[in-house]
Design a protein around this motif. Sequence first.
Motif, PDB file in Angstrom:
ATOM      1  N   TYR A  94       0.842  -1.191   0.000  1.00 47.13           N
ATOM      2  CA  TYR A  94       0.000   0.000   0.000  1.00 47.13           C
ATOM      3  C   TYR A  94       0.885   1.252   0.000  1.00 47.13           C
ATOM      4  O   TYR A  94       1.813   1.366   0.812  1.00 47.13           O
ATOM      5  CB  TYR A  94      -0.922  -0.005   1.214  1.00 47.13           C
ATOM      6  CG  TYR A  94      -2.089  -0.944   1.039  1.00 47.13           C
ATOM      7  CD1 TYR A  94      -1.908  -2.325   1.074  1.00 47.13           C
ATOM      8  CD2 TYR A  94      -3.380  -0.458   0.830  1.00 47.13           C
ATOM      9  CE1 TYR A  94      -2.966  -3.195   0.877  1.00 47.13           C
ATOM     10  CE2 TYR A  94      -4.449  -1.323   0.650  1.00 47.13           C
ATOM     11  CZ  TYR A  94      -4.236  -2.684   0.670  1.00 47.13           C
ATOM     12  OH  TYR A  94      -5.294  -3.543   0.478  1.00 47.13           O
ATOM     13  N   TYR A  95       0.553   2.160  -0.918  1.00 47.12           N
ATOM     14  CA  TYR A  95       1.328   3.378  -1.099  1.00 47.12           C
ATOM     15  C   TYR A  95       0.479   4.611  -0.813  1.00 47.12           C
ATOM     16  O   TYR A  95      -0.688   4.690  -1.217  1.00 47.12           O
ATOM     17  CB  TYR A  95       1.840   3.480  -2.540  1.00 47.12           C
ATOM     18  CG  TYR A  95       2.795   2.390  -2.943  1.00 47.12           C
ATOM     19  CD1 TYR A  95       2.336   1.216  -3.521  1.00 47.12           C
ATOM     20  CD2 TYR A  95       4.169   2.542  -2.767  1.00 47.12           C
ATOM     21  CE1 TYR A  95       3.209   0.211  -3.909  1.00 47.12           C
ATOM     22  CE2 TYR A  95       5.046   1.540  -3.149  1.00 47.12           C
ATOM     23  CZ  TYR A  95       4.563   0.390  -3.721  1.00 47.12           C
ATOM     24  OH  TYR A  95       5.436  -0.599  -4.101  1.00 47.12           O
ATOM     25  N   CYS A  96       1.098   5.558  -0.173  1.00 52.55           N
ATOM     26  CA  CYS A  96       0.509   6.872   0.043  1.00 52.55           C
ATOM     27  C   CYS A  96       0.983   7.782  -1.088  1.00 52.55           C
ATOM     28  O   CYS A  96       2.151   7.721  -1.494  1.00 52.55           O
ATOM     29  CB  CYS A  96       0.991   7.386   1.403  1.00 52.55           C
ATOM     30  SG  CYS A  96       0.483   9.029   1.836  1.00 52.55           S
ATOM     31  N   ALA A  97       0.091   8.636  -1.593  1.00 51.88           N
ATOM     32  CA  ALA A  97       0.436   9.519  -2.701  1.00 51.88           C
ATOM     33  C   ALA A  97      -0.152  10.903  -2.462  1.00 51.88           C
ATOM     34  O   ALA A  97      -1.207  11.045  -1.837  1.00 51.88           O
ATOM     35  CB  ALA A  97      -0.089   8.952  -4.018  1.00 51.88           C
ATOM     36  N   ALA A  98       0.534  11.910  -3.000  1.00 48.82           N
ATOM     37  CA  ALA A  98       0.103  13.296  -2.828  1.00 48.82           C
ATOM     38  C   ALA A  98       0.131  14.035  -4.154  1.00 48.82           C
ATOM     39  O   ALA A  98       0.982  13.779  -5.013  1.00 48.82           O
ATOM     40  CB  ALA A  98       1.020  13.999  -1.822  1.00 48.82           C
ATOM     41  N   ARG A  99      -0.822  14.955  -4.272  1.00 47.76           N
ATOM     42  CA  ARG A  99      -0.918  15.786  -5.472  1.00 47.76           C
ATOM     43  C   ARG A  99      -1.250  17.204  -5.027  1.00 47.76           C
ATOM     44  O   ARG A  99      -2.226  17.394  -4.282  1.00 47.76           O
ATOM     45  CB  ARG A  99      -2.013  15.255  -6.396  1.00 47.76           C
ATOM     46  CG  ARG A  99      -2.287  16.134  -7.579  1.00 47.76           C
ATOM     47  CD  ARG A  99      -3.538  15.696  -8.343  1.00 47.76           C
ATOM     48  NE  ARG A  99      -3.894  16.694  -9.329  1.00 47.76           N
ATOM     49  CZ  ARG A  99      -3.490  16.672 -10.585  1.00 47.76           C
ATOM     50  NH1 ARG A  99      -2.723  15.685 -11.011  1.00 47.76           N
ATOM     51  NH2 ARG A  99      -3.846  17.618 -11.432  1.00 47.76           N
TER      52      ARG A  99
END
Length: 128
Positions: A94-99
Amino acid sequence: QVQLVESGGGLVQTGGSLRLSCAASGRTFSRYAMAWFRQAPGNEREFVAAILRSGDSTRYTDSVKGRFTISRDNSKNAVYLQMDSLKPEDTAVYYCAARGSPAYSGTFYYDSHDYALWGRGTQVTVSS
């Protein structure tokens, strides 16, 4: 620029729960829309859940609706994924991502290519 570090993964039995955390560095965390993705061996990275920078709106992929909850605490520079009623098919990294997101934006993004910042991931394994 925000840096992301996931934690909270592990091994759990079917029906169990885990809470993933994503800690973000930097002062501008509240300016980012956040999301969780996952990737199982041999599969492409897939969208799991997303939350707007304000935290007042969320979206989920159909397979986790009613079981997973995404939330964020901008005062702690953190985003969370509460995972209940886990199934073997939830097994993945599981990966956390930001935009970066404009203020008051209500747009959600579901493609991994739409996110510029990523953590290294945390393994979740659900045994049958």
